[in-house]
Write an enzyme that holds these catalytic residues in place. Structure first.
Site, PDB file in Angstrom:
ATOM      1  N   ASP A 188       2.148   3.680  -3.564  1.00 20.16           N
ATOM      2  CA  ASP A 188       1.863   5.120  -3.632  1.00 20.16           C
ATOM      3  C   ASP A 188       3.155   5.910  -3.797  1.00 20.16           C
ATOM      4  O   ASP A 188       3.216   6.880  -4.567  1.00 20.16           O
ATOM      5  CB  ASP A 188       1.147   5.590  -2.358  1.00 20.16           C
ATOM      6  CG  ASP A 188      -0.365   5.622  -2.557  1.00 20.16           C
ATOM      7  OD1 ASP A 188      -0.838   4.979  -3.513  1.00 20.16           O
ATOM      8  OD2 ASP A 188      -1.057   6.290  -1.766  1.00 20.16           O
ATOM      9  N   ASP A 225       0.849  -1.192   0.000  1.00 18.03           N
ATOM     10  CA  ASP A 225       0.000   0.000   0.000  1.00 18.03           C
ATOM     11  C   ASP A 225       0.889   1.248   0.000  1.00 18.03           C
ATOM     12  O   ASP A 225       0.716   2.180  -0.799  1.00 18.03           O
ATOM     13  CB  ASP A 225      -0.880  -0.045   1.266  1.00 18.03           C
ATOM     14  CG  ASP A 225      -1.987   0.987   1.240  1.00 18.03           C
ATOM     15  OD1 ASP A 225      -2.087   1.732   0.257  1.00 18.03           O
ATOM     16  OD2 ASP A 225      -2.752   1.049   2.225  1.00 18.03           O
TER      17      ASP A 225
END
Ligand code: NAD
Length: 370
Positions: free
Chosen positions: A255, A251
């Site tokens: 990003d 995650d």
């Protein structure tokens, strides 16, 4: 390339800029079918706020049924301020988690590729990001986001927040296989990211990934601790090809990796693992520019390229579509979000037409050569 069988594709335009960026991509799919390049049956469904407005639910059962009956789903974006005060189960974003779960998508693929024409959009120095072309393969349905026990409990009068990082061997094996398989069609390098110096779940992760790696002798595997990986991504991102990691680390790292390219309107993603793959841009519904013909449709086209590649096996068409986006950027044509001094700024509609035009030109040239 012509396929004999009809492939079913479901389009979910959703909210905000979703319908605008989906339109040129839907038109291209229609043209691919009518020109008999690809035999596809394209259907459209409701999701997000648009679905809530019409049916009272952000992910209606009809949409789930259509998705499960498709080979691939192309989703634009959901959400908007109008829906922010709804109860959680009715929020458009809930539909994203719902559809990924229904499709059994346990692997999230997030490419971060720098288009050389956009090297100034990154916050990193051009020489650091030159040649950046990596793919984060994130485990999506396990790890600390789903492990139990979890919750906030009171122990001896003190409140304690608890989450559990948990991975089984089969969960690690299947995500590792996705990473090694996809690496074979890239530069054949996999970096497995964990925290094996501290976490037992990572010790098992490392052991299982190493074992699966032996099934792929042509792919080079190395291991990296997550803290080092976060640092290496901004120090020397060109060293990575495929990064495979768990849900939490993935995650964060995906990003970070996507921001290296500097432009949210250019990035696609795939959630795969089940029978039906889900493909979507990483951006949201951008309510601030919705309906103004300002959105960049490139991420949506690049999501279609991923769909063609991973779900339909149409690698040639996928590469041609990526090259079409690159060609238009090379001509200095830009939507507002990626505009630079001297570029010709166009709206979503014209950008879509130009990418589609470049695609057909490239395809015709390729066909003429054969
Ligand atoms: P966003 O990605 O929608 O927008 C962030 C910024 O990037 C905005 O300034 C927007 O104008 C710009 N932007 C985004 N996509 C663009 C494009 N294709 N072309 C040009 N500019 C673009 O994120 P946000 O503002 O945090 O969220 C808006 C809504 O989208 C919220 O309701 C949020 O929950 C939802 N959302 C949905 C998804 C999804 O559908 N997968 C993902 C993230 C956010």
């Amino acid at each position: 390339m012509t396929t004999a069988t009809t492939r079913k594709i479901l389009l979910l335009p959703g909210d905000g800029i979703g319908p605008e960026v989906m339109k040129p991509v839907a038109d291209l799919l229609g043209a691919l079918s009518s020109r008999k390049v690809l035999t596809v049956e394209v259907r459209e469904g409701l999701i997000g706020g648009a679905a809530y407005d019409r049916t009272g639910h952000p992910l209606p059962p009809e949409t789930v049924a259509l998705a499960l009956d498709s080979e691939a789903v192309l989703l634009a974006a959901v959400g908007g301020p109008r829906y922010d005060t709804l109860p959680y189960e009715h929020r458009p974003e809930r539909a994203l988690l719902g559809i990924r779960e229904k499709l059994g998508a346990f692997a999230n693929l997030r490419p971060a590729r720098l288009f050389p024409q956009l090297s100034n959009a990154s916050t990193l120095k051009p020489e650091v990001i030159a040649g950046l072309d990596l793919l984060v393969v994130r485990e999506l349905t396990g790890g600390i986001y789903f492990g139990s026990p979890r919750g906030i409990v009171t122990e001896n009068g003190v409140r304690v927040g608890i989450n559990t990082e948990r991975y089984s061997e089969p969960e690690i094996e299947r995500i590792a296989r996705v990473a090694f398989t996809v690496a074979k069609s890239r530069r054949s390098r996999v970096t497995s990211v964990d925290k094996a110096n501290v976490l037992e779940s990572s010790v098992l992760w490392r052991e299982v990934v190493t074992r699966v790696g032996r099934e792929f002798p042509g792919v080079v595997l190395d291991h990296m601790y997550v803290d080092n990986a976060a640092m290496q991504l901004v120090r020397n991102p060109g060293q990575f090809d495929v990064i495979v990691t768990g849900n939490l680390f993935g995650d964060i790292l995906s990003d970070e990796a996507s921001q290296l390219t500097g432009s949210i309107g250019m990035l696609a993603s795939a959630s795969v693992g089940g029978r039906t793959g889900l493909y979507e841009p990483i951006h949201g519904s951008a309510p601030d520019i919705a309906g103004k013909d300002l959105a960049n449709p490139s991420a949506m086209f690049l999501s279609l390229a991923m769909l063609l590649d991973h779900s339909l096996g149409e690698t040639g068409l996928a590469r041609t579509l990526e090259r079409a986006v690159e060609t238009v950027l090379g001509e200095g044509v830009r939507t507002r979000d990626i505009a630079e001094p001297g570029s010709r700024v166009v709206g979503c509609r014209e950008m879509g037409e130009r990418i589609t035009g470049a695609f057909w030109t490239l395809l015709d040239k390729g066909a003429a050569k054969q």
